[in-house]
Design a protein around this motif. Structure first.
Motif, PDB file in Angstrom:
ATOM      1  N   LEU A  93      -4.779   4.711   3.229  1.00  0.00           N
ATOM      2  CA  LEU A  93      -3.575   4.234   3.783  1.00  0.00           C
ATOM      3  C   LEU A  93      -3.528   4.937   5.317  1.00  0.00           C
ATOM      4  O   LEU A  93      -3.160   4.121   6.298  1.00  0.00           O
ATOM      5  CB  LEU A  93      -2.459   4.766   3.152  1.00  0.00           C
ATOM      6  N   LYS A  95      -3.728  -2.936  -8.665  1.00  0.00           N
ATOM      7  CA  LYS A  95      -4.093  -2.908  -7.645  1.00  0.00           C
ATOM      8  C   LYS A  95      -5.310  -3.322  -7.052  1.00  0.00           C
ATOM      9  O   LYS A  95      -5.544  -4.090  -6.032  1.00  0.00           O
ATOM     10  CB  LYS A  95      -3.800  -1.476  -7.080  1.00  0.00           C
ATOM     11  N   TYR A 110      -6.687  -6.758  -4.455  1.00  0.00           N
ATOM     12  CA  TYR A 110      -7.055  -6.614  -3.123  1.00  0.00           C
ATOM     13  C   TYR A 110      -7.722  -7.962  -2.652  1.00  0.00           C
ATOM     14  O   TYR A 110      -7.461  -8.694  -1.497  1.00  0.00           O
ATOM     15  CB  TYR A 110      -8.020  -5.515  -2.887  1.00  0.00           C
ATOM     16  N   GLU A 159       0.791  -1.390  -0.011  1.00  0.00           N
ATOM     17  CA  GLU A 159      -0.078  -0.033   0.000  1.00  0.00           C
ATOM     18  C   GLU A 159       0.899   1.428  -0.054  1.00  0.00           C
ATOM     19  O   GLU A 159       0.514   2.279  -0.548  1.00  0.00           O
ATOM     20  CB  GLU A 159      -0.959   0.040   1.177  1.00  0.00           C
ATOM     21  N   GLN A 210      -6.611   7.083  -1.841  1.00  0.00           N
ATOM     22  CA  GLN A 210      -5.849   6.079  -1.304  1.00  0.00           C
ATOM     23  C   GLN A 210      -5.088   6.675  -0.162  1.00  0.00           C
ATOM     24  O   GLN A 210      -4.693   5.832   0.773  1.00  0.00           O
ATOM     25  CB  GLN A 210      -4.928   5.375  -2.436  1.00  0.00           C
TER      26      GLN A 210
END
Length: 574
Positions: free
Chosen positions: A222, A304, A308, A174, A218
């Motif tokens: 994060l 990405k 997940y 991440e 994002q």
């Protein structure tokens, strides 16, 4: 021989000047929403979890593991469909054993079927490499299996440690991902906007899509993820709720993935000109990015969102039911699979428009707007008898797309040739089931019949199927058509205009010089014998598989049976 990275430094000084005309580069610090700065170098982030190896890079480390006798396994992010015997085909979620990774683009590996080349960018390496896939027949030989058992015995890891490994991988990847997004936004987009003579606003929107929105999202994700990360005891981390909290936000990836094919086309056109190649390379060097081309960076969001579900599935595997995060991880896994399903729907639409365009070009006497102006998916097709008010019967082949029903007539001699005979706007129609017997409105005896009745005019169409089951399938298909139109509107599912135009242009080029009804589909290459294991230095495939998005779960909609069953029409032959 000068390395590519060194060669790049000899490139146009003018390009470097263009990029640095603002007086130099800005701080590479990552600024969070509170204004604090975190200096994450790419190397530091990768070293945060030395077990993580990025697909497409670190080939030396992977080969060292293989040389040491370790079993290195990767999981497929997407389907890889191939007609080449020297390439390894697989489906999303499949486990592939990596046997050689000396080439950054193509790796050599094996699955249950065979041993061959496969594209490195289509996979992610498993975190807990010591474990082989469960409930699967191992492709390893007895001697290798024995060595593998010894390897596992040498490095025993508890389920607690396994969970720690997955948690650390999620966190480190991440952070690396945030660095990539930052580099794209600050290293490329910001510089491109300064050069209005080279890039239009529309071009930048096509190339980069909504990646800035993804970057912003994002960073928040994060930040919340870090709060739930237990640094002292990572296996106790409870990150499932973070995914659930932000699950609606992940929907922005759908727009990006939908835009990505168009971005590749636009970027490819620009890269044909030397000044753009030099400019983008100068951007990369000044931002001190890793040696990946812009198209590789633009692929990272697509990769990405596909990672997940795999990461969460692996985390769930090593989370006991007694763990406080178990239920949230399970729910998060399902949520991210649903995101992947939405993306898959868009991908499926993009795939179908090329077939639709080729089909339209093959129709003789096509009139009016292109099919793609309103439709993007074929739902059902088949033979029906259309009955006029005067009682005349017309045998027609009908094709039900979203928003419209197209009628065609077969050529008497060439049954694979179709003539255009009109279309019906399904948005204006209401489906009416008709009982067998005499229809009072038409004063006719009918069987297996149904009507399409206009909601605004006196327009009515009467159709009869040959069998009751055929009628039932048409009724079901019409209901599906309405449901899909409604779902597309709710999800904002639209095919970009440039993709439609490109599909029609390619179909027209392919159709030039070919008689109507003839398929311009490529023929599978001749079969080639696979080399023995000790001759794995065979030529690496020169083709670059198109980077595509595939869901990691079954799509909500069942794929249309048309492409498989209506084989008599040459334009659709595979």
């Amino acid at each position: 021989m000068v390395a590519r990275g060194e060669m790049a430094r000899f490139w146009s000084l003018e390009s470097l000047h263009m990029v640095s005309s603002d007086g130099g580069t800005e701080s590479s610090a990552l600024v969070d929403d509170n204004g604090s700065e975190e200096d994450f170098s790419y190397e530091d982030l990768c070293q945060a979890n030395p077990r993580y190896l990025q697909p497409g890079g670190e080939q030396l480390a992977i080969n060292e593991l293989i040389s040491d006798g370790s079993v290195v396994c990767a999981e497929a992010l997407w389907d890889h469909v191939t007609m080449d015997d020297q390439e390894l085909g697989f489906k999303a979620g499949d486990v592939i054993q990596v046997l050689e990774a000396s080439n950054k683009d193509w790796w050599w590996g094996r699955n249950e079927d065979k041993e061959a080349w496969f594209p490195a960018s289509f996979v992610r390496l498993r975190v807990n490499q010591e474990e082989l896939p469960e409930n699967s027949s191992s492709p390893l030989g007895e001697e290798q299996e024995e060595d593998t058992g010894k390897s596992r015995h040498k490095h025993p890891e508890s389920k607690q440690q396994m969970r720690t490994n997955v948690i650390q991988e999620i966190m480190s990847t991440e952070r690396v991902y945030i660095k990539h997004l930052k580099d794209i936004c600050e290293g490329y987009i910001r510089q491109c906007r300064k050069h209005t003579t080279m890039f239009t606003v529309a071009q930048l929107a096509t190339i980069f899509g909504n990646i800035e929105d993804i970057y912003k999202f994002q960073r928040k994700f994060l930040k919340d993820l870090e709060k739930r990360y237990n640094k002292e005891e990572p296996h106790l981390s409870e990150i499932g709720s973070c995914f659930l909290q932000h699950q609606e936000g992940f929907a922005i990836y759908s727009e990006y993935c939908n835009n990505h094919p168009g971005a590749c086309v636009e970027l490819s056109e620009l890269m044909k000109q030397g000044k753009y190649r030099h400019f983008f390379e100068a951007c990369r060097l000044l931002q001190q990015m890793i040696d990946i081309a812009l198209d590789g960076f633009l692929l990272t969001p697509v990769q990405k969102i596909c990672k997940y579900p795999l990461q969460l599935a692996e985390l769930l595997k090593y989370t006991t039911q007694e763990h406080s995060d178990y239920n949230n991880i399970k729910a998060a896994y399902e949520a991210m699979k649903n995101v992947a399903c939405l993306i898959n729907e868009r991908k499926r639409k993009l795939e179908s428009i090329d077939k639709i365009a080729r089909w339209q070009v093959s129709i003789v006497g096509w009139e009016g707007l292109d099919l793609l102006d309103r439709s993007s998916e074929l739902i059902h097709s088949g033979e029906l008898t259309k009955i006029t008010r005067q009682g005349k019967s017309q045998q027609r082949t009908f094709f039900l797309f979203d928003h419209q029903l197209v009628a065609c007539k077969k050529d008497l001699l060439r049954r694979d040739m179709l003539y255009y005979k009109g279309r019906t706007d399904m948005d204006e129609m209401e489906l009416v089931d008709v009982e067998d017997g005499r229809d009072k409105d038409w004063n006719l005896s009918v069987r297996n019949a149904f009507k399409l009745v206009s909601r605004t005019t006196d327009e009515v169409h009467l159709f009869c199927a040959k069998k009751q089951e055929d009628k039932a399938r048409w009724l079901q298909a019409c209901a599906e058509e309405r449901q899909r139109v409604q779902e597309d509107q709710q999800m904002g599912m639209e095919i970009p205009e440039n993709q439609k135009k490109l599909a029609m242009l390619n179909a027209q080029k392919a159709g030039q010089g070919k008689s109507k009804g003839y398929s311009g589909c490529p023929v599978a290459p001749p079969h080639q014998n696979l080399p023995p294991l000790h001759q794995r230095h065979v030529t690496v495939p020169t083709s670059v598989p198109q980077q595509q998005v595939f869901a990691l779960a079954e799509p909500k909609r069942k794929p249309s049976l048309f492409w498989h069953t209506f084989h008599k029409l040459a334009p659709f032959r595979k």
